[in-house]
Design a protein around this motif. Sequence first.
Motif, PDB file in Angstrom:
ATOM      1  N   TRP A  84      27.573   1.309 -39.768  1.00 37.60           N
ATOM      2  CA  TRP A  84      27.374   1.955 -38.468  1.00 37.60           C
ATOM      3  C   TRP A  84      26.912   3.381 -38.710  1.00 37.60           C
ATOM      4  CZ3 TRP A  84      31.791   4.162 -35.047  1.00 37.60           C
ATOM      5  CH2 TRP A  84      31.294   4.522 -33.795  1.00 37.60           C
ATOM      6  N   ASP A  85      25.937   3.839 -37.917  1.00 38.35           N
ATOM      7  CA  ASP A  85      25.390   5.191 -38.109  1.00 38.35           C
ATOM      8  C   ASP A  85      26.182   6.263 -37.363  1.00 38.35           C
ATOM      9  OD1 ASP A  85      24.718   4.877 -35.450  1.00 38.35           O
ATOM     10  OD2 ASP A  85      22.548   4.993 -35.770  1.00 38.35           O
ATOM     11  N   LEU A  86      27.356   5.892 -36.828  1.00 35.20           N
ATOM     12  CA  LEU A  86      28.256   6.849 -36.160  1.00 35.20           C
ATOM     13  C   LEU A  86      27.604   7.518 -34.954  1.00 35.20           C
ATOM     14  CD1 LEU A  86      29.887   8.483 -39.315  1.00 35.20           C
ATOM     15  CD2 LEU A  86      30.704   6.543 -37.966  1.00 35.20           C
ATOM     16  N   HIS A  87      26.781   6.735 -34.264  1.00 30.85           N
ATOM     17  CA  HIS A  87      26.204   7.178 -32.998  1.00 30.85           C
ATOM     18  C   HIS A  87      26.645   6.212 -31.903  1.00 30.85           C
ATOM     19  CE1 HIS A  87      23.728   9.684 -35.546  1.00 30.85           C
ATOM     20  NE2 HIS A  87      23.205  10.262 -34.478  1.00 30.85           N
ATOM     21  N   SER A  88      26.807   6.756 -30.706  1.00 29.74           N
ATOM     22  CA  SER A  88      27.162   5.907 -29.572  1.00 29.74           C
ATOM     23  C   SER A  88      25.937   5.098 -29.140  1.00 29.74           C
ATOM     24  CB  SER A  88      27.646   6.769 -28.410  1.00 29.74           C
ATOM     25  OG  SER A  88      26.562   7.526 -27.905  1.00 29.74           O
ATOM     26  N   ARG A  89      26.161   4.159 -28.235  1.00 28.89           N
ATOM     27  CA  ARG A  89      25.060   3.333 -27.743  1.00 28.89           C
ATOM     28  C   ARG A  89      23.985   4.184 -27.076  1.00 28.89           C
ATOM     29  NH1 ARG A  89      28.082  -1.069 -24.255  1.00 28.89           N
ATOM     30  NH2 ARG A  89      29.195   0.804 -23.640  1.00 28.89           N
ATOM     31  N   SER A  90      24.371   5.355 -26.527  1.00 26.83           N
ATOM     32  CA  SER A  90      23.384   6.229 -25.888  1.00 26.83           C
ATOM     33  C   SER A  90      22.721   7.173 -26.889  1.00 26.83           C
ATOM     34  CB  SER A  90      24.048   7.026 -24.759  1.00 26.83           C
ATOM     35  OG  SER A  90      25.177   7.707 -25.255  1.00 26.83           O
TER      36      SER A  90
ATOM     37  N   GLN B  87      32.868 -18.728 -37.076  1.00 29.68           N
ATOM     38  CA  GLN B  87      31.546 -18.756 -36.453  1.00 29.68           C
ATOM     39  C   GLN B  87      31.034 -17.344 -36.165  1.00 29.68           C
ATOM     40  OE1 GLN B  87      33.630 -21.652 -35.374  1.00 29.68           O
ATOM     41  NE2 GLN B  87      32.315 -22.497 -36.950  1.00 29.68           N
ATOM     42  N   LYS B  88      31.928 -16.484 -35.689  1.00 33.01           N
ATOM     43  CA  LYS B  88      31.459 -15.188 -35.203  1.00 33.01           C
ATOM     44  C   LYS B  88      32.522 -14.119 -35.410  1.00 33.01           C
ATOM     45  CE  LYS B  88      30.863 -14.394 -30.656  1.00 33.01           C
ATOM     46  NZ  LYS B  88      30.244 -14.254 -29.325  1.00 33.01           N
ATOM     47  N   ALA B  89      32.052 -12.924 -35.751  1.00 34.09           N
ATOM     48  CA  ALA B  89      32.902 -11.733 -35.768  1.00 34.09           C
ATOM     49  C   ALA B  89      32.318 -10.753 -34.761  1.00 34.09           C
ATOM     50  CB  ALA B  89      32.940 -11.109 -37.155  1.00 34.09           C
ATOM     51  N   VAL B  90      33.162 -10.293 -33.850  1.00 33.03           N
ATOM     52  CA  VAL B  90      32.748  -9.296 -32.856  1.00 33.03           C
ATOM     53  C   VAL B  90      33.393  -7.973 -33.255  1.00 33.03           C
ATOM     54  CG1 VAL B  90      32.758  -8.656 -30.426  1.00 33.03           C
ATOM     55  CG2 VAL B  90      32.610 -11.073 -31.076  1.00 33.03           C
ATOM     56  N   ILE B  91      32.569  -6.969 -33.519  1.00 32.19           N
ATOM     57  CA  ILE B  91      33.061  -5.677 -33.978  1.00 32.19           C
ATOM     58  C   ILE B  91      32.793  -4.641 -32.900  1.00 32.19           C
ATOM     59  CG2 ILE B  91      32.778  -3.858 -35.717  1.00 32.19           C
ATOM     60  CD1 ILE B  91      31.638  -7.149 -36.815  1.00 32.19           C
ATOM     61  N   ARG B  92      33.857  -3.915 -32.518  1.00 28.89           N
ATOM     62  CA  ARG B  92      33.709  -2.901 -31.475  1.00 28.89           C
ATOM     63  C   ARG B  92      34.352  -1.601 -31.948  1.00 28.89           C
ATOM     64  NH1 ARG B  92      34.822  -7.406 -27.638  1.00 28.89           N
ATOM     65  NH2 ARG B  92      32.799  -7.877 -26.718  1.00 28.89           N
TER      66      ARG B  92
ATOM     67  N   PHE C  69      38.615   0.892 -34.228  1.00 29.67           N
ATOM     68  CA  PHE C  69      37.787  -0.311 -34.283  1.00 29.67           C
ATOM     69  C   PHE C  69      38.636  -1.504 -33.893  1.00 29.67           C
ATOM     70  CE2 PHE C  69      39.449  -0.152 -38.673  1.00 29.67           C
ATOM     71  CZ  PHE C  69      39.935  -1.435 -38.820  1.00 29.67           C
ATOM     72  N   ARG C  70      37.977  -2.513 -33.366  1.00 31.21           N
ATOM     73  CA  ARG C  70      38.626  -3.807 -33.135  1.00 31.21           C
ATOM     74  C   ARG C  70      37.661  -4.878 -33.611  1.00 31.21           C
ATOM     75  NH1 ARG C  70      40.744  -4.684 -27.494  1.00 31.21           N
ATOM     76  NH2 ARG C  70      42.591  -3.728 -28.398  1.00 31.21           N
ATOM     77  N   ILE C  71      38.173  -5.756 -34.448  1.00 31.69           N
ATOM     78  CA  ILE C  71      37.360  -6.871 -34.923  1.00 31.69           C
ATOM     79  C   ILE C  71      38.031  -8.166 -34.497  1.00 31.69           C
ATOM     80  CG2 ILE C  71      38.431  -6.591 -37.196  1.00 31.69           C
ATOM     81  CD1 ILE C  71      35.871  -7.861 -38.336  1.00 31.69           C
TER      82      ILE C  71
ATOM     83  N   ALA D 254      39.824   7.736 -26.040  1.00 31.80           N
ATOM     84  CA  ALA D 254      40.104   7.420 -24.638  1.00 31.80           C
ATOM     85  C   ALA D 254      39.904   5.939 -24.323  1.00 31.80           C
ATOM     86  CB  ALA D 254      39.202   8.261 -23.732  1.00 31.80           C
ATOM     87  N   GLY D 255      39.446   5.185 -25.316  1.00 34.78           N
ATOM     88  CA  GLY D 255      39.252   3.750 -25.117  1.00 34.78           C
ATOM     89  C   GLY D 255      37.874   3.370 -24.626  1.00 34.78           C
ATOM     90  N   SER D 256      36.932   4.319 -24.586  1.00 33.44           N
ATOM     91  CA  SER D 256      35.564   3.997 -24.168  1.00 33.44           C
ATOM     92  C   SER D 256      34.823   3.329 -25.317  1.00 33.44           C
ATOM     93  CB  SER D 256      34.810   5.263 -23.767  1.00 33.44           C
ATOM     94  OG  SER D 256      35.464   5.896 -22.696  1.00 33.44           O
ATOM     95  N   LEU D 257      34.104   2.261 -24.983  1.00 34.18           N
ATOM     96  CA  LEU D 257      33.343   1.535 -26.000  1.00 34.18           C
ATOM     97  C   LEU D 257      32.144   2.372 -26.438  1.00 34.18           C
ATOM     98  CD1 LEU D 257      32.859  -1.124 -27.574  1.00 34.18           C
ATOM     99  CD2 LEU D 257      31.461  -1.865 -25.633  1.00 34.18           C
ATOM    100  N   LEU D 258      32.045   2.604 -27.745  1.00 35.78           N
ATOM    101  CA  LEU D 258      30.936   3.389 -28.294  1.00 35.78           C
ATOM    102  C   LEU D 258      29.822   2.510 -28.831  1.00 35.78           C
ATOM    103  CD1 LEU D 258      33.072   5.958 -30.269  1.00 35.78           C
ATOM    104  CD2 LEU D 258      31.873   6.348 -28.109  1.00 35.78           C
ATOM    105  N   TYR D 259      30.209   1.418 -29.481  1.00 37.71           N
ATOM    106  CA  TYR D 259      29.208   0.585 -30.151  1.00 37.71           C
ATOM    107  C   TYR D 259      29.825  -0.785 -30.381  1.00 37.71           C
ATOM    108  CZ  TYR D 259      26.053  -1.053 -33.856  1.00 37.71           C
ATOM    109  OH  TYR D 259      25.177  -1.790 -34.607  1.00 37.71           O
ATOM    110  N   SER D 260      29.007  -1.823 -30.262  1.00 37.66           N
ATOM    111  CA  SER D 260      29.495  -3.161 -30.595  1.00 37.66           C
ATOM    112  C   SER D 260      28.379  -3.961 -31.247  1.00 37.66           C
ATOM    113  CB  SER D 260      30.026  -3.881 -29.356  1.00 37.66           C
ATOM    114  OG  SER D 260      28.966  -4.233 -28.507  1.00 37.66           O
TER     115      SER D 260
END
Length: 109
Positions: free
Chosen positions: A71-77, A41-46, A88-90, A51-57
């Motif tokens: 992914w454009d290799l930019h963080s969410r900010s 049903q769904k794939a969640v990609i993070r 990555f974690r999928i 350091a373990g900080s989430l950059l993009y999901s």
Amino acid sequence: SMQRAVQVVAGWGLRWAQMVPNPIRSSNRASLHYFVEGIVQKAVIRFYDAAGSLLYSTDQSPIPGRNEVEWDLHSRSGDALSNGVYFFRITLEGSGRRAMKTGKFAILD
């Protein structure tokens, strides 16, 4: 002679996942390629920094077989990623089941 009943269960899950290219050199984008078995049903990609900080999901509704998320290799900010090691974690979800893979990639500009 003994007879055996063999039950064949259709495959379900995540066969493999990898960043392309890896390492990433002088590029402003990369793709996570992954291979799905069965109906998911769904794939969640993070994506995380070292350091373990989430950059993009992002979420996808994958098809059986090969899938890709770019992914454009930019963080969410909006910050461009610097050289270093990233992860990555999928996670696949479907039919009351879950499968997960984690991987590592590097940016070397």
